[in-house]
Design a protein around this motif. Sequence first.
Motif, PDB file in Angstrom:
ATOM      1  N   LEU A 391       1.176  -1.142   0.299  1.00 15.98           N
ATOM      2  CA  LEU A 391       0.110   0.006  -0.003  1.00 15.98           C
ATOM      3  C   LEU A 391       1.132   1.281   0.208  1.00 15.98           C
ATOM      4  CD1 LEU A 391      -3.151  -0.709   2.055  1.00 15.98           C
ATOM      5  CD2 LEU A 391      -3.404  -0.154   0.392  1.00 15.98           C
ATOM      6  N   VAL A 392       1.613   1.315   0.332  1.00 12.54           N
ATOM      7  CA  VAL A 392       2.712   2.878   0.826  1.00 12.54           C
ATOM      8  C   VAL A 392       3.562   2.575  -0.600  1.00 12.54           C
ATOM      9  CG1 VAL A 392       4.785   3.391   2.189  1.00 12.54           C
ATOM     10  CG2 VAL A 392       2.612   2.832   3.452  1.00 12.54           C
ATOM     11  N   GLU A 393       4.016   1.297  -0.752  1.00 13.28           N
ATOM     12  CA  GLU A 393       5.043   1.536  -2.339  1.00 13.28           C
ATOM     13  C   GLU A 393       3.796   2.555  -3.510  1.00 13.28           C
ATOM     14  OE1 GLU A 393       6.096  -1.964  -3.486  1.00 13.28           O
ATOM     15  OE2 GLU A 393       8.425  -1.328  -2.782  1.00 13.28           O
ATOM     16  N   LYS A 394       2.398   2.077  -3.665  1.00 19.50           N
ATOM     17  CA  LYS A 394       2.159   2.207  -4.778  1.00 19.50           C
ATOM     18  C   LYS A 394       1.604   3.558  -4.341  1.00 19.50           C
ATOM     19  CE  LYS A 394      -0.550  -1.758  -5.412  1.00 19.50           C
ATOM     20  NZ  LYS A 394      -1.938  -2.662  -5.361  1.00 19.50           N
ATOM     21  N   ALA A 395       0.703   4.005  -2.881  1.00 20.98           N
ATOM     22  CA  ALA A 395       1.094   5.112  -2.679  1.00 20.98           C
ATOM     23  C   ALA A 395       1.540   6.289  -2.776  1.00 20.98           C
ATOM     24  CB  ALA A 395       0.760   5.804  -1.274  1.00 20.98           C
ATOM     25  N   GLN A 396       3.326   5.969  -2.385  1.00 20.54           N
ATOM     26  CA  GLN A 396       4.555   6.835  -3.627  1.00 20.54           C
ATOM     27  C   GLN A 396       4.697   6.719  -4.639  1.00 20.54           C
ATOM     28  OE1 GLN A 396       7.614   4.609  -1.000  1.00 20.54           O
ATOM     29  NE2 GLN A 396       6.985   6.014   1.295  1.00 20.54           N
ATOM     30  N   GLY A 397       3.665   6.086  -5.095  1.00 21.78           N
ATOM     31  CA  GLY A 397       4.091   5.957  -6.935  1.00 21.78           C
ATOM     32  C   GLY A 397       3.147   7.343  -7.609  1.00 21.78           C
ATOM     33  N   THR A 398       2.007   7.661  -7.022  1.00 19.88           N
ATOM     34  CA  THR A 398       1.001   8.157  -6.779  1.00 19.88           C
ATOM     35  C   THR A 398       1.187   9.882  -6.855  1.00 19.88           C
ATOM     36  OG1 THR A 398      -0.303   8.705  -5.116  1.00 19.88           O
ATOM     37  CG2 THR A 398      -0.164   6.653  -6.275  1.00 19.88           C
ATOM     38  N   LYS A 399       0.737  10.306  -7.773  1.00 18.81           N
ATOM     39  CA  LYS A 399       0.715  12.103  -7.705  1.00 18.81           C
ATOM     40  C   LYS A 399      -0.732  12.712  -7.445  1.00 18.81           C
ATOM     41  CE  LYS A 399       3.978  11.600 -11.506  1.00 18.81           C
ATOM     42  NZ  LYS A 399       4.200  11.423 -13.816  1.00 18.81           N
ATOM     43  N   PRO A 400      -0.286  13.438  -6.019  1.00 18.43           N
ATOM     44  CA  PRO A 400      -1.897  14.791  -6.298  1.00 18.43           C
ATOM     45  C   PRO A 400      -2.266  15.201  -7.314  1.00 18.43           C
ATOM     46  CG  PRO A 400       0.179  15.289  -5.353  1.00 18.43           C
ATOM     47  CD  PRO A 400       0.445  14.230  -5.480  1.00 18.43           C
ATOM     48  N   PRO A 401      -3.496  16.030  -8.162  1.00 20.76           N
ATOM     49  CA  PRO A 401      -3.559  16.651  -8.855  1.00 20.76           C
ATOM     50  C   PRO A 401      -2.742  18.310  -9.585  1.00 20.76           C
ATOM     51  CG  PRO A 401      -5.490  15.907  -8.348  1.00 20.76           C
ATOM     52  CD  PRO A 401      -4.370  15.387  -7.348  1.00 20.76           C
ATOM     53  N   VAL A 402      -2.372  18.434  -7.926  1.00 20.45           N
ATOM     54  CA  VAL A 402      -1.376  19.826  -7.907  1.00 20.45           C
ATOM     55  C   VAL A 402      -0.502  19.521  -9.246  1.00 20.45           C
ATOM     56  CG1 VAL A 402       0.030  19.206  -6.148  1.00 20.45           C
ATOM     57  CG2 VAL A 402      -1.241  21.567  -6.535  1.00 20.45           C
ATOM     58  N   GLN A 403       0.135  18.436  -9.501  1.00 15.61           N
ATOM     59  CA  GLN A 403       1.091  18.239 -10.016  1.00 15.61           C
ATOM     60  C   GLN A 403       1.177  17.981 -11.605  1.00 15.61           C
ATOM     61  OE1 GLN A 403       3.910  17.598  -9.386  1.00 15.61           O
ATOM     62  NE2 GLN A 403       5.456  16.699 -11.217  1.00 15.61           N
ATOM     63  N   ARG A 404      -0.182  18.419 -12.042  1.00 18.73           N
ATOM     64  CA  ARG A 404      -0.457  18.992 -13.276  1.00 18.73           C
ATOM     65  C   ARG A 404      -0.002  19.623 -13.723  1.00 18.73           C
ATOM     66  NH1 ARG A 404      -6.617  16.457 -11.936  1.00 18.73           N
ATOM     67  NH2 ARG A 404      -6.247  14.417 -11.507  1.00 18.73           N
ATOM     68  N   LEU A 405       0.396  21.146 -12.827  1.00 22.67           N
ATOM     69  CA  LEU A 405       0.354  22.610 -12.701  1.00 22.67           C
ATOM     70  C   LEU A 405       2.282  22.675 -13.489  1.00 22.67           C
ATOM     71  CD1 LEU A 405       0.628  25.296 -13.505  1.00 22.67           C
ATOM     72  CD2 LEU A 405       0.701  25.535 -11.490  1.00 22.67           C
ATOM     73  N   ALA A 406       2.551  21.478 -12.400  1.00 22.16           N
ATOM     74  CA  ALA A 406       3.607  21.561 -12.662  1.00 22.16           C
ATOM     75  C   ALA A 406       3.937  20.849 -13.989  1.00 22.16           C
ATOM     76  CB  ALA A 406       4.942  20.487 -11.372  1.00 22.16           C
ATOM     77  N   ASN A 407       3.499  19.351 -14.667  1.00 24.84           N
ATOM     78  CA  ASN A 407       3.307  19.103 -16.115  1.00 24.84           C
ATOM     79  C   ASN A 407       3.682  19.455 -17.221  1.00 24.84           C
ATOM     80  OD1 ASN A 407       4.417  16.800 -14.152  1.00 24.84           O
ATOM     81  ND2 ASN A 407       2.397  16.040 -14.322  1.00 24.84           N
ATOM     82  N   LYS A 408       2.456  20.223 -16.630  1.00 30.65           N
ATOM     83  CA  LYS A 408       2.068  21.473 -18.339  1.00 30.65           C
ATOM     84  C   LYS A 408       3.142  22.663 -18.444  1.00 30.65           C
ATOM     85  CE  LYS A 408      -3.182  21.123 -17.728  1.00 30.65           C
ATOM     86  NZ  LYS A 408      -4.167  22.413 -17.676  1.00 30.65           N
ATOM     87  N   ILE A 409       4.152  23.461 -17.509  1.00 30.99           N
ATOM     88  CA  ILE A 409       5.045  23.779 -17.977  1.00 30.99           C
ATOM     89  C   ILE A 409       5.994  22.777 -18.085  1.00 30.99           C
ATOM     90  CG2 ILE A 409       6.297  25.749 -16.387  1.00 30.99           C
ATOM     91  CD1 ILE A 409       4.500  25.934 -14.663  1.00 30.99           C
ATOM     92  N   VAL A 410       6.313  22.343 -17.334  1.00 30.27           N
ATOM     93  CA  VAL A 410       7.912  21.255 -17.930  1.00 30.27           C
ATOM     94  C   VAL A 410       7.531  20.747 -19.657  1.00 30.27           C
ATOM     95  CG1 VAL A 410       9.139  18.693 -17.632  1.00 30.27           C
ATOM     96  CG2 VAL A 410       8.644  20.501 -15.609  1.00 30.27           C
ATOM     97  N   SER A 411       6.144  20.604 -20.242  1.00 30.93           N
ATOM     98  CA  SER A 411       5.955  20.532 -21.115  1.00 30.93           C
ATOM     99  C   SER A 411       7.050  21.024 -22.503  1.00 30.93           C
ATOM    100  CB  SER A 411       4.338  20.058 -21.822  1.00 30.93           C
ATOM    101  OG  SER A 411       3.730  20.557 -21.553  1.00 30.93           O
ATOM    102  N   TRP A 412       6.584  22.702 -21.402  1.00 25.81           N
ATOM    103  CA  TRP A 412       7.009  23.225 -23.016  1.00 25.81           C
ATOM    104  C   TRP A 412       8.312  23.798 -22.016  1.00 25.81           C
ATOM    105  CZ3 TRP A 412       4.378  25.197 -26.878  1.00 25.81           C
ATOM    106  CH2 TRP A 412       3.321  24.743 -26.861  1.00 25.81           C
TER     107      TRP A 412
END
Length: 827
Positions: A391-412
């Motif tokens: 359970l802990v390993e799976k949780a540590q591999g997930t991303k909260p929605p706030v990461q989406r902002l960073a992902n959008k910026i990184v793509s550019w």
Amino acid sequence: MAKEKELSIPVDGMHCSSCSLLVEKSLAKLDEVESINVDLNTNKANMVLNDNVSPDIIDEAVESVGFTVPKDEVVIKIDGMHCASCVNNVEKFLPRVEGVVEANANLSNQKVTIKYYRDILNLKEIQKTIEMLGFEYIGLDGELDIMDEEERYQKDLRGKLYRIIVGLVFAAILMLIMHFHYTIPPLTLGQLSLIIAIFPFYYVSYPILKAGWNSFKHKNLDMDVMYSMGILVAFVSSVLGTFNIVLDSSFMFYESAVMLPSFLTIGRYLEARAKRKTSSSIKELIGLQPKTATLITTDSDGNTVEKEIDIEEINIGDILLVKPGEKIPADSIVVEGESYVDEAMITGEPVPKLKKAGIDLFSGTINQDGALKIEAQKIGSETVLSQIIDLVEKAQGTKPPVQRLANKIVSWFIPVILTIAIIVFCLWYFVAGAGLLFALTCLISVLVVACPCSLGLATPTAVTVGVGRAAEYGILIKNGETLESSQDVDVVVFDKTGTITEGKPEVEDIETFDMEESKFLQILSTVENNSNHPIAKSILNRFKLDNIQLRSEGREDLSLLDLDDFENLTGKGLKANVTIDREIKPVLAGNLKLMEAEGVFVSEEVLNKFDTFVSQAKTTIVMAVNGEIKGIITLMDKIKSNSKHTIDALDEMGIETYMLTGDNEKTASTVANSVGIDNVMANVLPNDKLDKVSQLQKEGKRVLFVGDGINDAPALSQADVGVAMGNGTDIAMESGDIVVMEGDLENVVASIQFSQKVMTRIKENLFWAFAYNMLLVPAAAGLLFLLFDIVFRPEWAGLAMALSSVTVISLSLLLKRYIPPIKRQSN
């Protein structure tokens, strides 16, 4: 015209040709589906697509006609991801492999969780794609040996350390030579510097240049390409200046060319060490698993012998000996002996618990002071410890929605930085006339100083450390989305039994009418024996104790009677036909609603006694035999010692509290008043709880529901955050987003506080990552020169880049020392 693409997916639930026809018709309605053929023999839908289509849309089309698209998950380990753009590329290209639905890469632990259509997993193609992107495929996570991983990690650290030492030593030598203009005739200053620099430059830069070339070769633009450009521009410019080819001797900065990759390597060395610490909680949990066990068996002569075996050799039912100081080797039950066992690593409870015959034990917990003989109940991946690790390993591999902002910026990010670097060069050289040397210095510095690494590490490192730290307190947070949802809940809704109360009611009163107490308890226990409710278990325990008393008096004990047509009437009670004195009679056991529904007459005497017991906050059950009430039994469920403290803490946080229970109004009000809950709903069925949660959500409130994970499953699933109160054996409950071990109610508040702290740290990390780039990119572009006449040299840019990632990881590591305020108050 879009290129056609073939896609084959498995479909579960088809039994005949009409089933396959339904699936075909449903999928054919999708605009992206050019043609489709559903094969009933292989249970697969074979499609030709004219465009990419989301797996979710396919799932919806199949599920709309009553079938499912089965998926599985696998975790693979890779090496070479250094920044958020690396993560983006992995997550972008892997879903293009046939069968892969989704890829979720974690920068902090270098793992990729791949969701794929069942039976369609092409690991060779996945490996090929990963290597095409310039990364190294290590293997399936579950198949990797911990010792091999540790050796690989140490080898990688040693390699980086050697390169750092070589780079800094030779960079220092080159700086001295350049500063004092030292030469060895007939060599010029530039030629001597080139001879000294060429080996360390190649040795230190090789991993960066190799990764950059692999990425560039496969049209994958990442930070290794940027760093390679900066390093090569510095070195090639120096070589051209040495031999006066296009450039003159003023362009020699060999020390920068060597120092730059050295500083980049320092950053990756520190980053690797820091990232290792973020996942230390998992390593500590894995380290709890013992390697060997002592098996009690018999030899050929029938003598009892002790034999040491590997943990993998344990079978269910084996009798094992655990000596003082040893770890429990499997989830077990004590068969002989008595000892205190430290379960802090599982439950977060620091006080050791007394274990004796008949009591459960968990793998990895530590036996304190007495020898125990135990019987193995669960082994391997079925143990509670293994489930926690999973359970802990799976949780540590997930991303909260706030990461989406960073992902959008990184793509550019990288295209923008490249554009900025070119514009800066042109402005300084062609517009400002600052000269080629200065323009080139600014170009290199911009290429090197810009860093999406810190953006990529901001979220996963905080989630990894925070989730691991919460697990130390017995709080299992299942995913990153839960962290974001839990941080700002408006309402916490509690179930009563097993949540606010202990969930272990004890029989208080027995009042019978025209029937002996022992006979009353025998009939009632016969019916309750078919229920899993805590009340039923308490009544059966009382029946067993009465039988022990009968035996001690030399009287024959009572056994359960024959029963038929058992029925559990939700929210009312139990109904069955019981053989009493060789005659089958209908028996009812429950509340007054049940008696009313079944047409049983309730006398004034029964009603008065019932109301009296209820007013005393006792759970009251009436039993009727053959349409006549024969007795009343009451039970009391103790309120948990920390329930009031928990509610007070929620009040201080401005969070509204509700209690929903199937119990009667008087009992519910008494319990609610005792702990300080203002909003109470009594006599509710499981669906009523779900409706109340939905109603609160419609009012715009974010709801956290706390229940036992069984009867409360609908409400737990409906709530924005579902908290299941675990009892140590049911931590894998699917309905809860958070599982609280041992049902510690304070941990409900602690889970909210953990979520708030982790999300705050993520936002701080993202702020510093953004601020770093917004401040240092202009500085590298020449702003410092304009304001203070300071040239931002490339090696400074390399050092600043290295420190940015380390800063973000270090901020995340501070979470390892976090203690939730409610725990500080308790201590």
